[in-house]
Write a protein that holds these residues in place. Sequence first.
Motif, PDB file in Angstrom:
ATOM      1  N   ILE A 133       8.785  40.686  -3.944  1.00  0.00           N
ATOM      2  CA  ILE A 133       9.957  41.041  -4.751  1.00  0.00           C
ATOM      3  C   ILE A 133      11.233  40.858  -3.938  1.00  0.00           C
ATOM      4  CG2 ILE A 133      11.160  42.946  -5.899  1.00  0.00           C
ATOM      5  CD1 ILE A 133       8.383  44.055  -6.651  1.00  0.00           C
ATOM      6  N   LEU A 134      11.222  41.397  -2.711  1.00  0.00           N
ATOM      7  CA  LEU A 134      12.418  41.338  -1.866  1.00  0.00           C
ATOM      8  C   LEU A 134      12.749  39.902  -1.456  1.00  0.00           C
ATOM      9  CD1 LEU A 134      11.761  44.439   0.434  1.00  0.00           C
ATOM     10  CD2 LEU A 134      13.281  44.290  -1.539  1.00  0.00           C
ATOM     11  N   LEU A 135      11.733  39.161  -1.030  1.00  0.00           N
ATOM     12  CA  LEU A 135      11.970  37.796  -0.563  1.00  0.00           C
ATOM     13  C   LEU A 135      12.431  36.890  -1.702  1.00  0.00           C
ATOM     14  CD1 LEU A 135      11.865  35.835   1.828  1.00  0.00           C
ATOM     15  CD2 LEU A 135       9.473  35.360   1.248  1.00  0.00           C
ATOM     16  N   SER A 136      11.765  36.996  -2.847  1.00  0.00           N
ATOM     17  CA  SER A 136      12.157  36.149  -3.979  1.00  0.00           C
ATOM     18  C   SER A 136      13.557  36.510  -4.481  1.00  0.00           C
ATOM     19  CB  SER A 136      11.142  36.270  -5.114  1.00  0.00           C
ATOM     20  OG  SER A 136      11.053  37.604  -5.586  1.00  0.00           O
ATOM     21  N   SER A 137      13.914  37.784  -4.402  1.00  0.00           N
ATOM     22  CA  SER A 137      15.252  38.203  -4.826  1.00  0.00           C
ATOM     23  C   SER A 137      16.319  37.569  -3.948  1.00  0.00           C
ATOM     24  CB  SER A 137      15.370  39.730  -4.785  1.00  0.00           C
ATOM     25  OG  SER A 137      14.496  40.328  -5.716  1.00  0.00           O
ATOM     26  N   VAL A 138      16.048  37.538  -2.642  1.00  0.00           N
ATOM     27  CA  VAL A 138      16.997  36.923  -1.703  1.00  0.00           C
ATOM     28  C   VAL A 138      17.097  35.418  -1.954  1.00  0.00           C
ATOM     29  CG1 VAL A 138      17.446  36.392   0.719  1.00  0.00           C
ATOM     30  CG2 VAL A 138      16.676  38.682   0.069  1.00  0.00           C
ATOM     31  N   VAL A 139      15.941  34.758  -2.068  1.00  0.00           N
ATOM     32  CA  VAL A 139      15.918  33.300  -2.252  1.00  0.00           C
ATOM     33  C   VAL A 139      16.603  32.901  -3.551  1.00  0.00           C
ATOM     34  CG1 VAL A 139      14.423  31.310  -2.663  1.00  0.00           C
ATOM     35  CG2 VAL A 139      13.858  32.931  -0.846  1.00  0.00           C
ATOM     36  N   PHE A 140      16.270  33.601  -4.641  1.00  0.00           N
ATOM     37  CA  PHE A 140      16.838  33.230  -5.940  1.00  0.00           C
ATOM     38  C   PHE A 140      18.303  33.633  -6.078  1.00  0.00           C
ATOM     39  CE2 PHE A 140      12.268  33.575  -7.629  1.00  0.00           C
ATOM     40  CZ  PHE A 140      12.043  32.236  -7.357  1.00  0.00           C
ATOM     41  N   SER A 141      18.756  34.534  -5.216  1.00  0.00           N
ATOM     42  CA  SER A 141      20.179  34.878  -5.224  1.00  0.00           C
ATOM     43  C   SER A 141      21.008  33.754  -4.618  1.00  0.00           C
ATOM     44  CB  SER A 141      20.413  36.184  -4.449  1.00  0.00           C
ATOM     45  OG  SER A 141      19.804  37.271  -5.108  1.00  0.00           O
ATOM     46  N   PHE A 142      20.441  33.108  -3.584  1.00  0.00           N
ATOM     47  CA  PHE A 142      21.148  31.994  -2.936  1.00  0.00           C
ATOM     48  C   PHE A 142      20.886  30.665  -3.645  1.00  0.00           C
ATOM     49  CE2 PHE A 142      21.197  35.066   0.553  1.00  0.00           C
ATOM     50  CZ  PHE A 142      22.494  34.913   1.038  1.00  0.00           C
ATOM     51  N   PHE A 143      19.697  30.554  -4.214  1.00  0.00           N
ATOM     52  CA  PHE A 143      19.330  29.325  -4.922  1.00  0.00           C
ATOM     53  C   PHE A 143      18.847  29.690  -6.330  1.00  0.00           C
ATOM     54  CE2 PHE A 143      18.371  28.811  -0.405  1.00  0.00           C
ATOM     55  CZ  PHE A 143      19.161  27.724  -0.076  1.00  0.00           C
ATOM     56  N   PRO A 144      19.783  29.964  -7.223  1.00  0.00           N
ATOM     57  CA  PRO A 144      19.409  30.396  -8.583  1.00  0.00           C
ATOM     58  C   PRO A 144      18.540  29.363  -9.293  1.00  0.00           C
ATOM     59  CG  PRO A 144      21.760  30.715  -8.171  1.00  0.00           C
ATOM     60  CD  PRO A 144      21.241  29.882  -7.046  1.00  0.00           C
ATOM     61  N   MET A 145      17.472  29.839  -9.905  1.00  0.00           N
ATOM     62  CA  MET A 145      16.578  28.974 -10.674  1.00  0.00           C
ATOM     63  C   MET A 145      16.348  29.610 -12.026  1.00  0.00           C
ATOM     64  SD  MET A 145      13.634  27.871  -7.911  1.00  0.00           S
ATOM     65  CE  MET A 145      14.059  27.246  -6.290  1.00  0.00           C
ATOM     66  N   GLU A 146      16.753  28.909 -13.072  1.00  0.00           N
ATOM     67  CA  GLU A 146      16.563  29.443 -14.413  1.00  0.00           C
ATOM     68  C   GLU A 146      15.264  28.953 -15.039  1.00  0.00           C
ATOM     69  OE1 GLU A 146      19.931  28.692 -16.842  1.00  0.00           O
ATOM     70  OE2 GLU A 146      21.348  29.770 -15.539  1.00  0.00           O
ATOM     71  N   ASN A 147      14.818  27.772 -14.628  1.00  0.00           N
ATOM     72  CA  ASN A 147      13.584  27.227 -15.183  1.00  0.00           C
ATOM     73  C   ASN A 147      12.380  28.041 -14.709  1.00  0.00           C
ATOM     74  OD1 ASN A 147      11.093  25.279 -14.907  1.00  0.00           O
ATOM     75  ND2 ASN A 147      12.427  24.394 -16.481  1.00  0.00           N
ATOM     76  N   THR A 148      11.587  28.513 -15.652  1.00  0.00           N
ATOM     77  CA  THR A 148      10.456  29.383 -15.323  1.00  0.00           C
ATOM     78  C   THR A 148       9.432  28.684 -14.438  1.00  0.00           C
ATOM     79  OG1 THR A 148      10.710  30.633 -17.377  1.00  0.00           O
ATOM     80  CG2 THR A 148       8.565  30.749 -16.293  1.00  0.00           C
ATOM     81  N   PHE A 149       9.117  27.428 -14.733  1.00  0.00           N
ATOM     82  CA  PHE A 149       8.120  26.704 -13.953  1.00  0.00           C
ATOM     83  C   PHE A 149       8.615  26.430 -12.534  1.00  0.00           C
ATOM     84  CE2 PHE A 149       6.974  25.639 -18.353  1.00  0.00           C
ATOM     85  CZ  PHE A 149       5.646  26.049 -18.336  1.00  0.00           C
ATOM     86  N   ALA A 150       9.922  26.211 -12.385  1.00  0.00           N
ATOM     87  CA  ALA A 150      10.490  26.028 -11.048  1.00  0.00           C
ATOM     88  C   ALA A 150      10.367  27.312 -10.241  1.00  0.00           C
ATOM     89  CB  ALA A 150      11.954  25.599 -11.154  1.00  0.00           C
ATOM     90  N   ARG A 151      10.605  28.444 -10.906  1.00  0.00           N
ATOM     91  CA  ARG A 151      10.465  29.736 -10.226  1.00  0.00           C
ATOM     92  C   ARG A 151       9.005  29.994  -9.840  1.00  0.00           C
ATOM     93  NH1 ARG A 151      15.051  33.317 -11.052  1.00  0.00           N
ATOM     94  NH2 ARG A 151      13.716  35.136 -10.772  1.00  0.00           N
ATOM     95  N   MET A 152       8.076  29.608 -10.717  1.00  0.00           N
ATOM     96  CA  MET A 152       6.655  29.751 -10.391  1.00  0.00           C
ATOM     97  C   MET A 152       6.292  28.934  -9.156  1.00  0.00           C
ATOM     98  SD  MET A 152       4.654  29.639 -14.055  1.00  0.00           S
ATOM     99  CE  MET A 152       4.668  31.023 -15.190  1.00  0.00           C
ATOM    100  N   GLY A 153       6.783  27.687  -9.115  1.00  0.00           N
ATOM    101  CA  GLY A 153       6.522  26.833  -7.964  1.00  0.00           C
ATOM    102  C   GLY A 153       7.097  27.414  -6.686  1.00  0.00           C
TER     103      GLY A 153
END
Length: 331
Positions: free
Chosen positions: A240-260
């Motif tokens: 949760i913490l790591l993905s929150s940091v990563v997606f804050s700097f590199f926003p990804m809206e596509n669900t499949f991209a986030r899964m990858g």
Amino acid sequence: MKILHRLRQLLLLAAGGFKTVIGGQALIEGIMMLGPDKRSIVVRKPDGELEVKTEPRKLLKDKYPFVALPLIRGVVNFCSSMYNGMTALMYSAEFFPEDEGAEEPSKFERWLDEKLGSEKLSGVIITLSMVAGMAFSVALFILLPTALGGVVARLFPGIPVWGRNLTEGVLKVAIFLGYLMACSHMKDIHRTFQYHGAEHKTIFCYEAGLPLTVENVRAQSKHHPRCGTSFLFVVIVVSILLSSVVFSFFPMENTFARMGAHLLMLPLIVAITYEINRYVGGHETGLCRAIRAPGMAIQRWTTFEPDDSMIEVGIRAFTEVLPEVEGTDKW
């Protein structure tokens, strides 16, 4: 009486009491214990007798020292634990066939046996089972919350990045806790969780410096700070913490991209979690106890009070893996 024993344990820990690297896993009517150089599987057979299988451990780090380096060792130890656990579980299941009148092997099964041999076939089955188990866990606890987070994002198009991260985090925790609670109410799983309690109590008794008797083990706590359940919960939190940091700097809206992205981060998540648990398990500061607290609380669903026959299994498995040189199993 239990309160006095628990107080004694806390005093020992506060004084820097002995902590062992010996750990285990509950099986079908049995327990596996892993020591520094031996593995033991003890199963209570249908006739009441104990089946004991003890063998030397072959550690990958002895052949390839680099796998013991920080971060690398976390992923290696996790995969090794999965493999050891799966082989032990399948071994214990052999003593309890589901159906006495089982059907004859299919042509495909006979072909595999002929081509690979029973030993190689068993290895293939174990490997496939381990991969399937890991895939199921990743799909349930990582990918499903991401997919549901994508649904929420579609329903609320204006949701900010932190809002989607928070949604996925809450869903991860909720699904994980819901899964544990559901499993704890299954009759067969409940009995396995009793053996889980016997495993914890036996280790606690040894760490407290008490003789390994049924009476002494029974009095110990069934919640242990270095439990695998706690490890899995920390994996969820770190993800949760790591993905929150990563997606804050590199926003990804596509669900499949986030899964990858989640799949790519998984080895790092496991590696970081291992290092956290390794440090927290060996120290008794207020911060370490606070980090362990949620995992300890979750064990109310994964450990139950064992009966004396289960404790006997735990004691036998534990004594089988005690090192010859005292203290070499120190955490």
